[in-house]
Design a protein around this motif. Structure first.
Motif, PDB file in Angstrom:
ATOM      1  N   TYR B  16       0.861  -1.178   0.000  1.00  0.00           N
ATOM      2  CA  TYR B  16       0.000   0.000   0.000  1.00  0.00           C
ATOM      3  C   TYR B  16       0.900   1.231   0.000  1.00  0.00           C
ATOM      4  O   TYR B  16       1.856   1.317   0.772  1.00  0.00           O
ATOM      5  CB  TYR B  16      -0.902   0.008   1.231  1.00  0.00           C
ATOM      6  N   LEU B  17       0.606   2.172  -0.889  1.00  0.00           N
ATOM      7  CA  LEU B  17       1.462   3.347  -1.017  1.00  0.00           C
ATOM      8  C   LEU B  17       0.844   4.520  -0.270  1.00  0.00           C
ATOM      9  O   LEU B  17      -0.335   4.810  -0.425  1.00  0.00           O
ATOM     10  CB  LEU B  17       1.616   3.733  -2.492  1.00  0.00           C
ATOM     11  N   ALA B  18       1.656   5.179   0.541  1.00  0.00           N
ATOM     12  CA  ALA B  18       1.142   6.307   1.303  1.00  0.00           C
ATOM     13  C   ALA B  18       2.148   7.447   1.294  1.00  0.00           C
ATOM     14  O   ALA B  18       3.287   7.283   0.854  1.00  0.00           O
ATOM     15  CB  ALA B  18       0.844   5.878   2.733  1.00  0.00           C
ATOM     16  N   TYR B  49      -3.503  -5.605  -8.236  1.00  0.00           N
ATOM     17  CA  TYR B  49      -4.336  -4.697  -7.472  1.00  0.00           C
ATOM     18  C   TYR B  49      -3.620  -4.257  -6.211  1.00  0.00           C
ATOM     19  O   TYR B  49      -3.053  -5.052  -5.482  1.00  0.00           O
ATOM     20  CB  TYR B  49      -5.657  -5.356  -7.085  1.00  0.00           C
ATOM     21  N   MET B  50      -3.632  -2.982  -5.946  1.00  0.00           N
ATOM     22  CA  MET B  50      -3.126  -2.484  -4.672  1.00  0.00           C
ATOM     23  C   MET B  50      -3.590  -1.056  -4.499  1.00  0.00           C
ATOM     24  O   MET B  50      -4.144  -0.453  -5.408  1.00  0.00           O
ATOM     25  CB  MET B  50      -1.631  -2.572  -4.603  1.00  0.00           C
ATOM     26  N   GLY B  51      -3.367  -0.547  -3.325  1.00  0.00           N
ATOM     27  CA  GLY B  51      -3.899   0.778  -3.047  1.00  0.00           C
ATOM     28  C   GLY B  51      -2.828   1.842  -2.984  1.00  0.00           C
ATOM     29  O   GLY B  51      -1.664   1.569  -2.756  1.00  0.00           O
ATOM     30  N   ALA B  52      -3.266   3.066  -3.227  1.00  0.00           N
ATOM     31  CA  ALA B  52      -2.400   4.219  -3.024  1.00  0.00           C
ATOM     32  C   ALA B  52      -3.283   5.287  -2.422  1.00  0.00           C
ATOM     33  O   ALA B  52      -4.425   5.469  -2.837  1.00  0.00           O
ATOM     34  CB  ALA B  52      -1.810   4.690  -4.340  1.00  0.00           C
ATOM     35  N   LEU B  57      -1.212  10.326  -4.150  1.00  0.00           N
ATOM     36  CA  LEU B  57      -1.462  10.636  -5.569  1.00  0.00           C
ATOM     37  C   LEU B  57      -1.414  12.141  -5.786  1.00  0.00           C
ATOM     38  O   LEU B  57      -0.874  12.620  -6.778  1.00  0.00           O
ATOM     39  CB  LEU B  57      -2.813  10.060  -6.018  1.00  0.00           C
ATOM     40  N   GLY B  58      -1.958  12.883  -4.792  1.00  0.00           N
ATOM     41  CA  GLY B  58      -1.912  14.341  -4.888  1.00  0.00           C
ATOM     42  C   GLY B  58      -0.479  14.848  -4.951  1.00  0.00           C
ATOM     43  O   GLY B  58      -0.144  15.702  -5.768  1.00  0.00           O
TER      44      GLY B  58
END
Lengths: 96, 343
Positions: B16-18, B49-52, B57-58
């Protein structure tokens, strides 16, 4: 160019502890923490000027100190790591 | 010339990207496994599939870091980028030329000249390296036809004629491509290109590398302020990055085909790294994907003298250099677009 940045912040007072946190936070923004108060930052000259400026506004020059080491663009030959805590190569392949 | 920055590839499906300050943080099950200042990167490519986080993203949008989401097989799903940068007059010029059939044909010829000339060099390099060990008459014959096709493209043509020459050349090229594979012939062969899904190991490898290349050409076009969706050879279709596909043509043989061949011929990838799905499609296993990405990144860090700019640059900056030349041509600073031709 690769910059090595180290600092000593006097933490006997609460204000000192606050400065330490702020200095560390700025360094993390610009580079990789390689040891507790040692950072390797791959920067262009503008970014370095920015960081230098920010850090010098935070510290108390009477009590704290900052050291910048210029490792240049040929920095890989100048760094050797031994022991724990793996460091990633900012110019190497990054796959996670 | 722009500095070549790094691209981060995420293949772990649980990552997960943060964002934290100015850092990109990668977490797996709430544990931080990687952290880097965002300014070290110019792109992030994720597989599967994975989250960010929206905050991340901003930050990427603001710093000009392109984030591409690909499926585990390497099929492009989405790219996040900010408001279009650069000069609106430049983009208008691009649209105008794309609306004109004859102007489009001229530019399309240039991309295809680059492609065919580079395909031919792939064949010729092979002949000089292996000519004494394998039968090469057929390869030689195709190489000569390609040289003729390059000359044919130098004349004024209709867009469909350009497409015809490109189609014929691609078909001939892939008909001898099989001979360039000299190891693991049971596992790697070329009986023609197929995709969506690729039906054999060789096609799976090529498709995967082409999708990495597409990420690069697309970011390069956006960097110089061109619209990657409006192409000259590839006409508009919703969701298709026509110009990125156009620009990619000249790099396919040089950057991808050769890399794929050497990965196989040097036995860096083997047949057991691929899986045949029930649907007939072939996908690469995780470890092979890593080997391929690593080879790709290594290739990008090699240096080459750019034939037109006559300057030493990183191979990874070639798409950017060509995007820049294309922008200069559209602006009218260059009489014609000089495709990248590898000698």
């Amino acid at each position: 160019m690769m910059m090595l940045i180290t600092y000593d912040v006097n933490t006997t007072t609460d204000a000192g502890k606050k400065r330490l946190r702020r200095v560390a936070k700025q360094c993390i923004n610009y580079g990789q923490r390689v040891q507790n108060s040692v950072f390797e930052c791959l920067l262009d000259p503008a970014q370095f000027a920015e960081l230098k400026n920010t850090l010098e506004e935070i510290i108390d020059k009477e009590k704290d100190s900052l050291r910048y080491y210029y490792l240049g663009s040929n920095w890989k030959k100048r760094i050797k790591h031994v022991g724990a805590k793996e460091i990633f190569d900012p110019e190497g392949t990054m796959i996670i | 010339m722009r500095k070549m920055l790094n691209v981060l590839y995420i293949t772990n499906p649980e990552a997960y990207l943060a964002k934290d300050g100015e850092n990109l943080v990668v977490r797996v099950q709430d544990e931080e496994i990687f952290r880097t200042p965002i300014h070290y990167l110019e792109g992030i490519v994720t597989f599967g599939y994975m989250g960010a986080s929206p905050a991340l993203l901003g930050m990427c949008v603001e710093k000009g870091v392109t984030v591409s989401f690909l499926t585990a097989h390497g099929k492009h799903q989405a790219t996040v980028h900010g408001t279009p940068k650069g000069n609106v007059l430049l983009r208008r010029k691009q649209y105008r030329l794309a609306d004109s059939e004859s102007e489009s044909a001229k530019l399309a010829s240039m991309f295809i000249i680059g492609k065919i000339a580079n395909c031919r060099t792939v064949l010729r390099r092979f002949m000089s390296d292996y000519g004494d060990k394998v039968q090469i008459e057929e390869v030689d014959r195709v190489s000569k036809i390609m040289a003729r096709n390059v000359l044919r493209l130098g004349k004024e043509l209709l867009l469909d004629e350009v497409r015809g020459i490109e189609g014929e050349s691609a078909q001939m090229y892939f008909s001898v491509f099989d001979q360039l594979i000299i190891c693991h012939k049971d596992h790697f062969f070329m009986k023609g290109r197929n995709r969506r899904p690729p039906l054999d190991n060789m096609n799976a490898l090529l498709s995967f590398l082409y999708s990495l290349l597409l990420h690069e050409t697309r970011s390069a076009l956006e960097t110089v302020g061109l619209d990657p969706y409006v192409g000259f050879l590839h006409r508009d279709r919703p969701g298709r990055t026509g110009l990125a596909l156009d620009l990619m043509e000249e790099f396919r043989p040089y950057l991808v085909d050769r890399l794929a061949l050497s990965l196989i011929n040097r036995r860096q990838v083997t047949g057991d790294g691929f899986l045949k799905k029930e649907s007939g499609g072939v996908i690469m296993k995780e470890n092979v994907r890593k080997i391929v990405i690593e080879a790709w990144q290594k290739r990008k860090r090699e240096e080459i003298t750019h034939p037109f700019l006559e300057k030493k640059i990183y191979v990874g900056l070639l798409p950017y250099a060509q995007a820049l030349l294309l922008a200069r041509h559209l602006r009218g600073d260059l009489d014609r677009y000089p495709p990248f031709v590898w000698k």
